[in-house]
Design an enzyme around this catalytic site. Structure first.
Site, PDB file in Angstrom:
ATOM      1  N   THR A 203       4.028 -14.785   3.144  1.00 47.86           N
ATOM      2  CA  THR A 203       3.307 -13.924   4.089  1.00 47.86           C
ATOM      3  C   THR A 203       2.565 -14.785   5.110  1.00 47.86           C
ATOM      4  O   THR A 203       2.682 -14.584   6.321  1.00 47.86           O
ATOM      5  CB  THR A 203       2.283 -13.033   3.344  1.00 47.86           C
ATOM      6  OG1 THR A 203       2.976 -12.272   2.354  1.00 47.86           O
ATOM      7  CG2 THR A 203       1.563 -12.106   4.303  1.00 47.86           C
ATOM      8  N   LEU A 204       1.833 -15.757   4.604  1.00 46.92           N
ATOM      9  CA  LEU A 204       1.032 -16.578   5.515  1.00 46.92           C
ATOM     10  C   LEU A 204       1.886 -17.533   6.337  1.00 46.92           C
ATOM     11  O   LEU A 204       1.549 -17.828   7.476  1.00 46.92           O
ATOM     12  CB  LEU A 204      -0.059 -17.317   4.754  1.00 46.92           C
ATOM     13  CG  LEU A 204      -1.260 -16.401   4.519  1.00 46.92           C
ATOM     14  CD1 LEU A 204      -2.250 -17.025   3.570  1.00 46.92           C
ATOM     15  CD2 LEU A 204      -1.942 -16.062   5.832  1.00 46.92           C
TER      16      LEU A 204
ATOM     17  N   LYS B 141      -2.569 -19.231  -6.062  1.00 48.10           N
ATOM     18  CA  LYS B 141      -1.721 -19.406  -7.257  1.00 48.10           C
ATOM     19  C   LYS B 141      -0.716 -20.511  -6.953  1.00 48.10           C
ATOM     20  O   LYS B 141       0.407 -20.239  -6.537  1.00 48.10           O
ATOM     21  CB  LYS B 141      -0.948 -18.110  -7.554  1.00 48.10           C
ATOM     22  CG  LYS B 141      -1.751 -16.975  -8.113  1.00 48.10           C
ATOM     23  CD  LYS B 141      -0.763 -15.894  -8.576  1.00 48.10           C
ATOM     24  CE  LYS B 141      -1.391 -14.543  -8.638  1.00 48.10           C
ATOM     25  NZ  LYS B 141      -0.386 -13.485  -8.889  1.00 48.10           N
TER      26      LYS B 141
ATOM     27  N   ASP C  68      -5.579  -5.411  -5.414  1.00 44.83           N
ATOM     28  CA  ASP C  68      -5.227  -4.127  -6.020  1.00 44.83           C
ATOM     29  C   ASP C  68      -4.030  -4.208  -6.944  1.00 44.83           C
ATOM     30  O   ASP C  68      -3.216  -5.122  -6.875  1.00 44.83           O
ATOM     31  CB  ASP C  68      -4.897  -3.110  -4.924  1.00 44.83           C
ATOM     32  CG  ASP C  68      -3.528  -3.383  -4.285  1.00 44.83           C
ATOM     33  OD1 ASP C  68      -3.326  -4.496  -3.754  1.00 44.83           O
ATOM     34  OD2 ASP C  68      -2.664  -2.497  -4.348  1.00 44.83           O
TER      35      ASP C  68
ATOM     36  N   PHE D 109      -1.372 -11.779 -12.810  1.00 48.44           N
ATOM     37  CA  PHE D 109      -1.565 -10.734 -11.813  1.00 48.44           C
ATOM     38  C   PHE D 109      -3.008 -10.255 -11.907  1.00 48.44           C
ATOM     39  O   PHE D 109      -3.436  -9.716 -12.913  1.00 48.44           O
ATOM     40  CB  PHE D 109      -0.593  -9.562 -12.013  1.00 48.44           C
ATOM     41  CG  PHE D 109      -0.603  -8.654 -10.835  1.00 48.44           C
ATOM     42  CD1 PHE D 109       0.160  -8.943  -9.712  1.00 48.44           C
ATOM     43  CD2 PHE D 109      -1.433  -7.532 -10.803  1.00 48.44           C
ATOM     44  CE1 PHE D 109       0.118  -8.121  -8.588  1.00 48.44           C
ATOM     45  CE2 PHE D 109      -1.475  -6.707  -9.684  1.00 48.44           C
ATOM     46  CZ  PHE D 109      -0.703  -6.997  -8.577  1.00 48.44           C
TER      47      PHE D 109
ATOM     48  N   SER E 208       3.403 -16.661  -3.159  1.00 42.71           N
ATOM     49  CA  SER E 208       4.564 -17.458  -2.728  1.00 42.71           C
ATOM     50  C   SER E 208       4.244 -18.255  -1.461  1.00 42.71           C
ATOM     51  O   SER E 208       4.855 -19.281  -1.191  1.00 42.71           O
ATOM     52  CB  SER E 208       5.764 -16.546  -2.465  1.00 42.71           C
ATOM     53  OG  SER E 208       5.560 -15.799  -1.295  1.00 42.71           O
ATOM     54  N   GLY E 209       3.330 -17.744  -0.665  1.00 42.12           N
ATOM     55  CA  GLY E 209       2.983 -18.379   0.604  1.00 42.12           C
ATOM     56  C   GLY E 209       3.785 -17.826   1.777  1.00 42.12           C
ATOM     57  O   GLY E 209       3.537 -18.184   2.928  1.00 42.12           O
TER      58      GLY E 209
ATOM     59  N   GLY F  92      -6.837  -6.234   1.317  1.00 42.65           N
ATOM     60  CA  GLY F  92      -7.507  -7.024   0.295  1.00 42.65           C
ATOM     61  C   GLY F  92      -8.543  -8.003   0.824  1.00 42.65           C
ATOM     62  O   GLY F  92      -9.581  -8.214   0.210  1.00 42.65           O
TER      63      GLY F  92
ATOM     64  N   GLU G  27      -7.774 -14.368   3.762  1.00 42.14           N
ATOM     65  CA  GLU G  27      -6.825 -13.637   2.920  1.00 42.14           C
ATOM     66  C   GLU G  27      -7.374 -13.542   1.502  1.00 42.14           C
ATOM     67  O   GLU G  27      -8.223 -14.339   1.103  1.00 42.14           O
ATOM     68  CB  GLU G  27      -5.488 -14.409   2.998  1.00 42.14           C
ATOM     69  CG  GLU G  27      -4.338 -13.950   2.166  1.00 42.14           C
ATOM     70  CD  GLU G  27      -3.846 -12.530   2.394  1.00 42.14           C
ATOM     71  OE1 GLU G  27      -4.646 -11.597   2.211  1.00 42.14           O
ATOM     72  OE2 GLU G  27      -2.655 -12.354   2.695  1.00 42.14           O
ATOM     73  N   ASP G  28      -6.897 -12.563   0.744  1.00 40.36           N
ATOM     74  CA  ASP G  28      -7.379 -12.412  -0.631  1.00 40.36           C
ATOM     75  C   ASP G  28      -6.733 -13.410  -1.591  1.00 40.36           C
ATOM     76  O   ASP G  28      -7.399 -14.022  -2.410  1.00 40.36           O
ATOM     77  CB  ASP G  28      -7.200 -10.969  -1.135  1.00 40.36           C
ATOM     78  CG  ASP G  28      -5.784 -10.431  -0.935  1.00 40.36           C
ATOM     79  OD1 ASP G  28      -4.885 -11.181  -0.502  1.00 40.36           O
ATOM     80  OD2 ASP G  28      -5.578  -9.234  -1.206  1.00 40.36           O
TER      81      ASP G  28
ATOM     82  N   ARG H  38      -9.621  -2.325  -6.280  1.00 36.92           N
ATOM     83  CA  ARG H  38     -10.118  -3.216  -5.217  1.00 36.92           C
ATOM     84  C   ARG H  38     -11.638  -3.354  -5.261  1.00 36.92           C
ATOM     85  O   ARG H  38     -12.193  -4.369  -4.871  1.00 36.92           O
ATOM     86  CB  ARG H  38      -9.720  -2.676  -3.839  1.00 36.92           C
ATOM     87  CG  ARG H  38      -8.237  -2.738  -3.526  1.00 36.92           C
ATOM     88  CD  ARG H  38      -8.020  -2.455  -2.041  1.00 36.92           C
ATOM     89  NE  ARG H  38      -6.648  -2.116  -1.706  1.00 36.92           N
ATOM     90  CZ  ARG H  38      -5.679  -2.994  -1.462  1.00 36.92           C
ATOM     91  NH1 ARG H  38      -5.929  -4.279  -1.509  1.00 36.92           N
ATOM     92  NH2 ARG H  38      -4.456  -2.601  -1.164  1.00 36.92           N
TER      93      ARG H  38
HETATM   94  P1  IMP Z   1       2.786 -14.098  -0.757  1.00 38.58           P
HETATM   95  O1  IMP Z   1       3.553 -13.863   0.502  1.00 38.58           O
HETATM   96  O2  IMP Z   1       3.706 -14.148  -1.948  1.00 38.58           O
HETATM   97  O3  IMP Z   1       1.867 -15.275  -0.710  1.00 38.58           O
HETATM   98  O4  IMP Z   1       2.010 -12.757  -0.967  1.00 38.58           O
HETATM   99  C1  IMP Z   1       0.667 -12.657  -1.031  1.00 38.58           C
HETATM  100  C2  IMP Z   1       0.302 -11.200  -1.173  1.00 38.58           C
HETATM  101  O5  IMP Z   1       0.816 -10.646  -2.382  1.00 38.58           O
HETATM  102  C3  IMP Z   1      -1.194 -11.049  -1.257  1.00 38.58           C
HETATM  103  O6  IMP Z   1      -1.766 -10.858   0.011  1.00 38.58           O
HETATM  104  C4  IMP Z   1      -1.356  -9.835  -2.149  1.00 38.58           C
HETATM  105  O7  IMP Z   1      -1.319  -8.656  -1.366  1.00 38.58           O
HETATM  106  C5  IMP Z   1      -0.142  -9.856  -3.041  1.00 38.58           C
HETATM  107  N1  IMP Z   1      -0.461 -10.457  -4.349  1.00 38.58           N
HETATM  108  C6  IMP Z   1       0.000 -11.638  -4.836  1.00 38.58           C
HETATM  109  N2  IMP Z   1      -0.478 -11.891  -6.053  1.00 38.58           N
HETATM  110  C7  IMP Z   1      -1.278 -10.851  -6.367  1.00 38.58           C
HETATM  111  C8  IMP Z   1      -2.098 -10.539  -7.533  1.00 38.58           C
HETATM  112  O8  IMP Z   1      -2.193 -11.276  -8.527  1.00 38.58           O
HETATM  113  N3  IMP Z   1      -2.786  -9.373  -7.465  1.00 38.58           N
HETATM  114  C9  IMP Z   1      -2.743  -8.535  -6.404  1.00 38.58           C
HETATM  115  N4  IMP Z   1      -2.008  -8.787  -5.297  1.00 38.58           N
HETATM  116  C10 IMP Z   1      -1.269  -9.934  -5.291  1.00 38.58           C
HETATM  117 MG    MG Z   2      -2.752  -8.948   0.626  1.00 37.53          MG
END
Ligand code: IMP
Ligand code: MG
Length: 173
Positions: A105-106, A129, A157, A150, A102-103, A42, A97-98, A163
């Site tokens: 992943t980062l 978000k 995607d 979403f 939740s945060g 993304g 990042e796109d 995308r």
């Molecule tokens: P986190 O670990 O919950 O912050 O996950 C973030 C990842 O979830 C992003 O890199 C996206 O790949 C995916 N994601 C979260 N929200 C959306 C959305 O609204 N649309 C598409 N992908 C999302």
């Molecule tokens: Mg992503």
């Protein structure tokens, strides 16, 4: 497919904001060199536009991650699907990042990359978000903060589709 998506952030607004972010980053890193790490897939659409507005010397690398666990809930335990090609030791790193949801992943990525001794690490995300955040992470550059929706487009995607939309929108189901 385009008809199923309701526009949330128009292309012109994104273009303007991405330019502003590039200008801000250029100021903040004046006199330095920047190593941009794009999170696939993304982040690549955003990164390509962003770096065109960065005036300090830039190098690039790419990383792909996937969340362990089931379904829509991010477990926070991420798997590195594609690791970086180059060492980040001693470099000023900017992760692109796109979206930050939740945060988790980062948060995990910051731990993994932080252990590799970069000179600095900052985060830049096109979308944020805040209402969905489960863990505190320092986000240095944010394009747009949005509601808990979403969204797709501009790299984001839904089941690998949309995308390529030039705007950010909400899938109407
Ligand atoms: P986190 O670990 O919950 O912050 O996950 C973030 C990842 O979830 C992003 O890199 C996206 O790949 C995916 N994601 C979260 N929200 C959306 C959305 O609204 N649309 C598409 N992908 C999302
Ligand atoms: Mg992503």
């Amino acid at each position: 497919m385009k008809d199923e998506v309701k526009e949330l952030i128009p292309e012109a607004e994104i273009t303007k904001r991405v330019r502003e972010l590039g200008e801000q980053i250029s100021k903040d890193y004046a006199g330095k060199e920047l190593h941009v790490i794009c999170i696939l897939k993304g982040g690549v659409f955003f990164m390509c536009e962003l770096v065109k507005h960065i005036t300090v010397p830039v190098t690039h690398d790419f990383m792909a991650v996937s969340s362990y666990g089931d379904g829509t809930v991010s477990s926070g335990r991420i798997k590195i699907v594609k690791d970086l090609d180059d060492s980040i030791e001693g470099k000023d790193v900017l992760i692109v990042e796109d979206i930050i949801d939740s945060g988790r992943t980062l948060q995990h990525l910051l731990q993994v990359l932080g252990a590799r001794n970069p000179k600095s690490i900052r985060l830049c995300t096109l979308l944020n978000k805040p209402d969905r955040r489960e863990v505190e992470i320092p986000v240095d550059y944010i394009g747009f903060s949005i509601e808990d929706l979403f969204v797709v487009g501009y790299g984001l995607d839904y089941a690998q589709h949309y995308r390529n939309l030039p705007y950010v929108g909400v899938v109407e189901v």
